[in-house]
Motif scaffolding. Structure first.
Motif, PDB file in Angstrom:
ATOM      1  N   TYR A 162      38.160  23.524  37.815  1.00  0.00           N
ATOM      2  CA  TYR A 162      38.249  24.415  38.963  1.00  0.00           C
ATOM      3  C   TYR A 162      38.583  23.618  40.226  1.00  0.00           C
ATOM      4  N   LEU A 163      39.221  24.306  41.190  1.00  0.00           N
ATOM      5  CA  LEU A 163      39.449  23.686  42.493  1.00  0.00           C
ATOM      6  C   LEU A 163      38.134  23.617  43.262  1.00  0.00           C
ATOM      7  N   THR A 164      37.929  22.540  43.970  1.00  0.00           N
ATOM      8  CA  THR A 164      36.777  22.446  44.849  1.00  0.00           C
ATOM      9  C   THR A 164      37.099  23.114  46.185  1.00  0.00           C
ATOM     10  N   LEU A 170      42.245  22.089  52.023  1.00  0.00           N
ATOM     11  CA  LEU A 170      43.313  21.157  52.391  1.00  0.00           C
ATOM     12  C   LEU A 170      44.700  21.665  52.011  1.00  0.00           C
ATOM     13  N   ILE A 171      44.778  22.741  51.214  1.00  0.00           N
ATOM     14  CA  ILE A 171      46.082  23.290  50.843  1.00  0.00           C
ATOM     15  C   ILE A 171      46.704  23.972  52.063  1.00  0.00           C
ATOM     16  N   LEU A 172      47.983  23.733  52.279  1.00  0.00           N
ATOM     17  CA  LEU A 172      48.669  24.308  53.438  1.00  0.00           C
ATOM     18  C   LEU A 172      48.720  25.828  53.329  1.00  0.00           C
ATOM     19  N   LEU A 259      47.668  24.888  41.629  1.00  0.00           N
ATOM     20  CA  LEU A 259      47.168  24.036  40.548  1.00  0.00           C
ATOM     21  C   LEU A 259      48.075  22.823  40.340  1.00  0.00           C
ATOM     22  N   ARG A 260      49.396  23.005  40.507  1.00  0.00           N
ATOM     23  CA  ARG A 260      50.287  21.841  40.438  1.00  0.00           C
ATOM     24  C   ARG A 260      50.066  20.923  41.636  1.00  0.00           C
ATOM     25  N   HIS A 261      49.879  21.515  42.811  1.00  0.00           N
ATOM     26  CA  HIS A 261      49.681  20.732  44.034  1.00  0.00           C
ATOM     27  C   HIS A 261      48.410  19.882  43.962  1.00  0.00           C
ATOM     28  N   CYS A 262      47.368  20.387  43.297  1.00  0.00           N
ATOM     29  CA  CYS A 262      46.093  19.677  43.198  1.00  0.00           C
ATOM     30  C   CYS A 262      45.975  18.851  41.916  1.00  0.00           C
ATOM     31  N   GLY A 263      47.052  18.685  41.171  1.00  0.00           N
ATOM     32  CA  GLY A 263      47.036  17.795  40.018  1.00  0.00           C
ATOM     33  C   GLY A 263      46.355  18.357  38.790  1.00  0.00           C
TER      34      GLY A 263
END
Length: 282
Positions: A162-164, A170-172, A259-263
């Motif tokens: 999951y994303l924190t 921090l995502i634009l 999800l791609r942006h956060c690896g």
């Protein structure tokens, strides 16, 4: 004479540009009477307003990040000072404090040669004494156990972390748009369900697959390539066929982009198929 010709040419070009502009104004004179033109102008105005709002939010977010960087730099400096003071105190700790113990040096091990003992008469030489052989395992049982472990492993699929909240913040803004933190992780749950259903079908024997499941099995196999060898992945068609709470609309595409942006995922586009490969952390 040449200067006069040059001046006349400039005057001619000036009047020609004015005439061209007048022609354009005449052509656009009745544009306001067109409903289609008014709709396009209204849409352009809305897009400009939205772009201005996004720029304002980006400037505010940039200002907050600069302030956070300053606070973090001060915190790092303070931490370094504390570490220096603690190191100095540990080095110069007074010996008369209660509970203080001098560091004890580890005792060196003394190795002695074993004494030779007489070997009883009739006993075999020591170099002939061997450990009892390990118990034999039947080959058939070993094969059955290997198949059981292999089938169990094939049913397990990696989980997308999951994303924190920090990663989400921090995502634009132009990437996440109006998506919420809960919506993104709900999409992750749906991707877990899609992966489990997909690889459950792929792990089943073909003799037990129905007509619909066999078609999906063949589609899953045809989507594999060199980029997906030994890895778990899903495609746009997998989301369309197996997805229940996730669609490839603007929100679904935003979730995949985040999800791609956060690896969490990496994308492979070959042969007209979009493949999303799960990144498994070491």
């Amino acid at each position: 004479m040449e200067e006069t010709k040059g001046d006349l040419r400039l005057v001619e070009e000036y009047f020609a540009s004015k005439v061209e502009r007048i022609k354009q104004l005449i052509a656009l004179r009745g544009a306001t009477d067109s409903a289609e033109c008014r709709d396009e102008l209204r849409q352009i105005a809305d897009e400009l307003a939205e772009n201005h709002q996004i720029l304002d939010e980006l400037e505010a977010q940039n200002a907050r990040r600069k302030e956070s960087v300053k606070k973090l730099a001060a915190l790092v400096e303070m931490t370094n000072d504390f570490e220096t003071q603690l190191s100095h105190m540990n080095t110069h700790l007074p010996t008369h404090l209660p509970g203080f113990q001098q560091p004890v040096k580890p005792k060196q091990k003394v190795y002695t040669t074993p004494s030779k003992q007489p070997i009883p008469v009739g006993s075999p030489p020591r170099h002939h004494q061997t450990n009892p052989p390990p118990p034999r395992v039947e080959a058939k049982e070993a094969v059955v156990e290997l198949k059981r472990k292999t089938s169990k492993k094939s049913l397990t699929t990696p989980k997308i972390p999951y994303l924190t909240i920090i990663e989400f913040d921090l995502i634009l803004i132009y990437i996440k748009k109006r998506m919420t933190y809960e919506q993104v992780n709900t999409g992750v749950d749906e991707l877990h369900r899609i992966l489990e259903e997909k690889y459950k079908i792929m792990s089943m024997p073909r003799s037990k697959l129905g007509t619909q499941a066999m078609k999906r099995f063949e589609a899953f196999r045809n989507a594999e390539n060199d980029d997906t060898a030994g890895q778990h992945f899903f495609t746009d068609d997998d989301i369309r066929q197996l997805g229940q709470k996730l669609e490839l609309d603007s929100n679904g595409k935003s979730i995949l982009t985040m999800l791609r942006h956060c690896g969490r995922l990496k994308e492979s586009r070959r042969g007209g198929i979009n493949r999303y490969i799960i990144i498994v952390s070491a």
